[in-house]
Design a protein around this motif. Structure first.
Motif, PDB file in Angstrom:
ATOM      1  N   ASP A   1       0.750  -1.217  -0.346  1.00  0.00           N
ATOM      2  CA  ASP A   1      -0.172   0.133   0.284  1.00  0.00           C
ATOM      3  C   ASP A   1       0.891   1.367  -0.280  1.00  0.00           C
ATOM      4  O   ASP A   1       1.374   1.463   0.630  1.00  0.00           O
ATOM      5  CB  ASP A   1      -0.823   0.039   1.084  1.00  0.00           C
ATOM      6  CG  ASP A   1      -1.738   1.564   1.330  1.00  0.00           C
ATOM      7  OD1 ASP A   1      -2.811   1.058   0.771  1.00  0.00           O
ATOM      8  OD2 ASP A   1      -0.854   2.047   2.076  1.00  0.00           O
TER       9      ASP A   1
ATOM     10  N   MET B   1       1.198   3.229   3.734  1.00  0.00           N
ATOM     11  CA  MET B   1       1.973   2.046   4.181  1.00  0.00           C
ATOM     12  C   MET B   1       3.337   2.495   4.810  1.00  0.00           C
ATOM     13  O   MET B   1       4.439   2.822   5.281  1.00  0.00           O
ATOM     14  CB  MET B   1       1.562   0.774   4.524  1.00  0.00           C
ATOM     15  CG  MET B   1      -0.069   1.039   4.949  1.00  0.00           C
ATOM     16  SD  MET B   1      -0.106  -0.694   5.106  1.00  0.00           S
ATOM     17  CE  MET B   1       0.236  -1.604   6.209  1.00  0.00           C
TER      18      MET B   1
ATOM     19  N   ASN C   1       1.652  -3.494   3.375  1.00  0.00           N
ATOM     20  CA  ASN C   1       0.412  -4.034   3.081  1.00  0.00           C
ATOM     21  C   ASN C   1      -0.931  -5.247   4.065  1.00  0.00           C
ATOM     22  O   ASN C   1       0.396  -5.653   5.210  1.00  0.00           O
ATOM     23  CB  ASN C   1       0.783  -4.861   1.412  1.00  0.00           C
ATOM     24  CG  ASN C   1      -0.600  -4.690   0.775  1.00  0.00           C
ATOM     25  OD1 ASN C   1      -1.635  -3.255   1.300  1.00  0.00           O
ATOM     26  ND2 ASN C   1      -0.075  -5.409  -0.706  1.00  0.00           N
ATOM     27  N   ARG C   2      -1.323  -5.573   3.892  1.00  0.00           N
ATOM     28  CA  ARG C   2      -2.504  -5.815   4.328  1.00  0.00           C
ATOM     29  C   ARG C   2      -3.276  -6.695   3.395  1.00  0.00           C
ATOM     30  O   ARG C   2      -3.666  -6.445   2.180  1.00  0.00           O
ATOM     31  CB  ARG C   2      -3.417  -5.215   6.045  1.00  0.00           C
ATOM     32  CG  ARG C   2      -3.036  -4.816   6.382  1.00  0.00           C
ATOM     33  CD  ARG C   2      -1.632  -5.834   7.313  1.00  0.00           C
ATOM     34  NE  ARG C   2      -1.379  -4.374   8.818  1.00  0.00           N
ATOM     35  CZ  ARG C   2      -0.355  -4.651   8.469  1.00  0.00           C
ATOM     36  NH1 ARG C   2       0.570  -4.603   7.813  1.00  0.00           N
ATOM     37  NH2 ARG C   2       0.267  -3.793   9.460  1.00  0.00           N
TER      38      ARG C   2
ATOM     39  N   ASN D   1      -0.636  -1.592  -4.684  1.00  0.00           N
ATOM     40  CA  ASN D   1      -2.122  -2.789  -4.957  1.00  0.00           C
ATOM     41  C   ASN D   1      -2.560  -0.987  -6.266  1.00  0.00           C
ATOM     42  O   ASN D   1      -3.068  -1.683  -6.889  1.00  0.00           O
ATOM     43  CB  ASN D   1      -2.715  -1.543  -3.580  1.00  0.00           C
ATOM     44  CG  ASN D   1      -2.512  -2.532  -2.432  1.00  0.00           C
ATOM     45  OD1 ASN D   1      -1.374  -4.364  -3.190  1.00  0.00           O
ATOM     46  ND2 ASN D   1      -2.787  -2.140  -1.073  1.00  0.00           N
TER      47      ASN D   1
ATOM     48  N   GLU E   1      -6.859  -7.505   3.396  1.00  0.00           N
ATOM     49  CA  GLU E   1      -7.942  -7.234   3.273  1.00  0.00           C
ATOM     50  C   GLU E   1      -7.626  -4.908   2.702  1.00  0.00           C
ATOM     51  O   GLU E   1      -8.601  -4.901   2.004  1.00  0.00           O
ATOM     52  CB  GLU E   1      -9.078  -6.531   4.316  1.00  0.00           C
ATOM     53  CG  GLU E   1      -7.950  -5.588   5.859  1.00  0.00           C
ATOM     54  CD  GLU E   1      -6.773  -6.491   6.266  1.00  0.00           C
ATOM     55  OE1 GLU E   1      -6.458  -5.717   7.749  1.00  0.00           O
ATOM     56  OE2 GLU E   1      -6.866  -7.745   6.109  1.00  0.00           O
ATOM     57  N   ILE E   2      -6.975  -4.804   2.803  1.00  0.00           N
ATOM     58  CA  ILE E   2      -6.597  -4.038   1.426  1.00  0.00           C
ATOM     59  C   ILE E   2      -6.012  -4.023   0.066  1.00  0.00           C
ATOM     60  O   ILE E   2      -6.921  -3.287  -0.903  1.00  0.00           O
ATOM     61  CB  ILE E   2      -5.046  -3.227   2.443  1.00  0.00           C
ATOM     62  CG1 ILE E   2      -5.249  -2.388   3.771  1.00  0.00           C
ATOM     63  CG2 ILE E   2      -4.971  -2.041   1.379  1.00  0.00           C
ATOM     64  CD1 ILE E   2      -3.829  -1.927   3.978  1.00  0.00           C
TER      65      ILE E   2
ATOM     66  N   ALA F   1      -9.626  -5.396  -0.987  1.00  0.00           N
ATOM     67  CA  ALA F   1     -10.529  -3.778  -1.539  1.00  0.00           C
ATOM     68  C   ALA F   1      -9.976  -3.198  -2.384  1.00  0.00           C
ATOM     69  O   ALA F   1     -11.377  -3.190  -3.455  1.00  0.00           O
ATOM     70  CB  ALA F   1     -10.524  -2.782  -0.027  1.00  0.00           C
ATOM     71  N   ALA F   2      -8.609  -3.180  -3.131  1.00  0.00           N
ATOM     72  CA  ALA F   2      -8.790  -2.038  -4.274  1.00  0.00           C
ATOM     73  C   ALA F   2      -8.497  -3.322  -5.163  1.00  0.00           C
ATOM     74  O   ALA F   2      -9.021  -2.622  -6.621  1.00  0.00           O
ATOM     75  CB  ALA F   2      -6.800  -2.351  -3.788  1.00  0.00           C
TER      76      ALA F   2
END
Length: 260
Positions: free
Chosen positions: A170, A173, A224-225, A196, A227-228, A231-232
């Motif tokens: 991200d 981040m 990063n995660r 992302n 879920e992130i 979502a992207a």
């Protein structure tokens, strides 16, 4: 039928398996060996496979999280190793005792049940190659390390039904994280790793309606995660976030299969 599975993906090590069947022929290719012998054996076992069933190993580039245990594994089990000339030289031209196979950009490799076609990507390695694989009816691609989604890269994966595709970081981040400046610049640079946002930009360059499955790979533990990334990518594709699989550092991803 052609299918793939990440055995583990992240900055600590990367490895995937591709299996294809065409008629009576079945081929299996291990892509990268960054997990270490014990973990790799465990993950292959969970995938229902063993080293003796591998027809080859393909090394995408010389970074340690991809090369890992390839020399030990190949020599111990007599498995041919495919890699570019540049990668071979960057590894110090190790003695492979007849198991060395040099791969080149856009030259197909026949693994019996499927064809693998290496293609060049922008990454900070000597001569990195990633793979597009096909059983003749279905096409998949595995791309875990590239700094930007160039039109040339997009052309190789444009009609693929399934992708293992890097979504490393991200951007916020990474920018606000604890990495030193030089490392942030390397990761975010044109030969570093896909963010992302960059991954979504690459996805928008593909042929509409072709892509059915995607696995987000090489996620940064620090930047990063899951879920992130989900979502992207789901927003770019118009999918639900749960439709995006994520390759984890420990455990990899589920099998993704095209055809039957």
């Amino acid at each position: 039928m052609i299918r793939f599975k990440s055995l583990g993906s992240g900055s600590s090590g990367n490895s995937s398996i591709v299996e294809g069947r065409c008629g009576t022929l079945t081929g299996r290719l291990l892509v990268d060996c960054g997990l270490g012998i014990p973990i790799l054996a465990e993950q292959l076992g969970e995938a229902g496979l063993a080293y003796g069933q591998l027809d080859g190993i393909f090394i995408t580039h010389e970074h340690s999280d991809h090369v890992g245990c390839v020399l030990t594994l190949a020599l111990r089990h007599r498995i041919p190793v495919w890699l570019s000339e540049g990668t071979f030289r960057a590894m110090g031209e190790p003695e492979l005792h007849g198991l060395l196979r040099i791969a080149t950009h856009d030259t197909p490799i026949d693994f019996g049940g499927f064809e693998a076609r290496p293609f060049a990507v922008p990454h900070d390695a000597a001569e990195p190659l990633h793979l597009r694989c096909s059983d003749g009816n279905h096409h998949i691609a595995l791309l875990t390390d590239l700094g930007h989604g160039s039109p040339d890269v997009a052309a190789y994966i444009a009609d693929c039904s399934a992708l293992l595709l890097e979504a490393n970081h991200d951007e916020d981040m990474l920018r606000n994280g604890r990495y030193p400046v030089f490392l942030k610049r390397r990761i975010a640079g044109p030969h570093g790793h896909l963010s992302n946002v960059q991954t979504t930009q690459l996805l928008r360059m593909l042929q509409p309606g072709k892509l059915q499955r995607i696995v987000a790979a090489h996620l940064s533990k620090e930047n990063n995660r899951p879920e992130i990334a989900q979502a992207a990518l789901s927003m770019a594709l118009g999918w639900h976030a749960s439709d995006i699989d994520v390759a984890l550092q420990r455990g990899g991803s589920p099998w993704v299969q095209m055809g039957s």
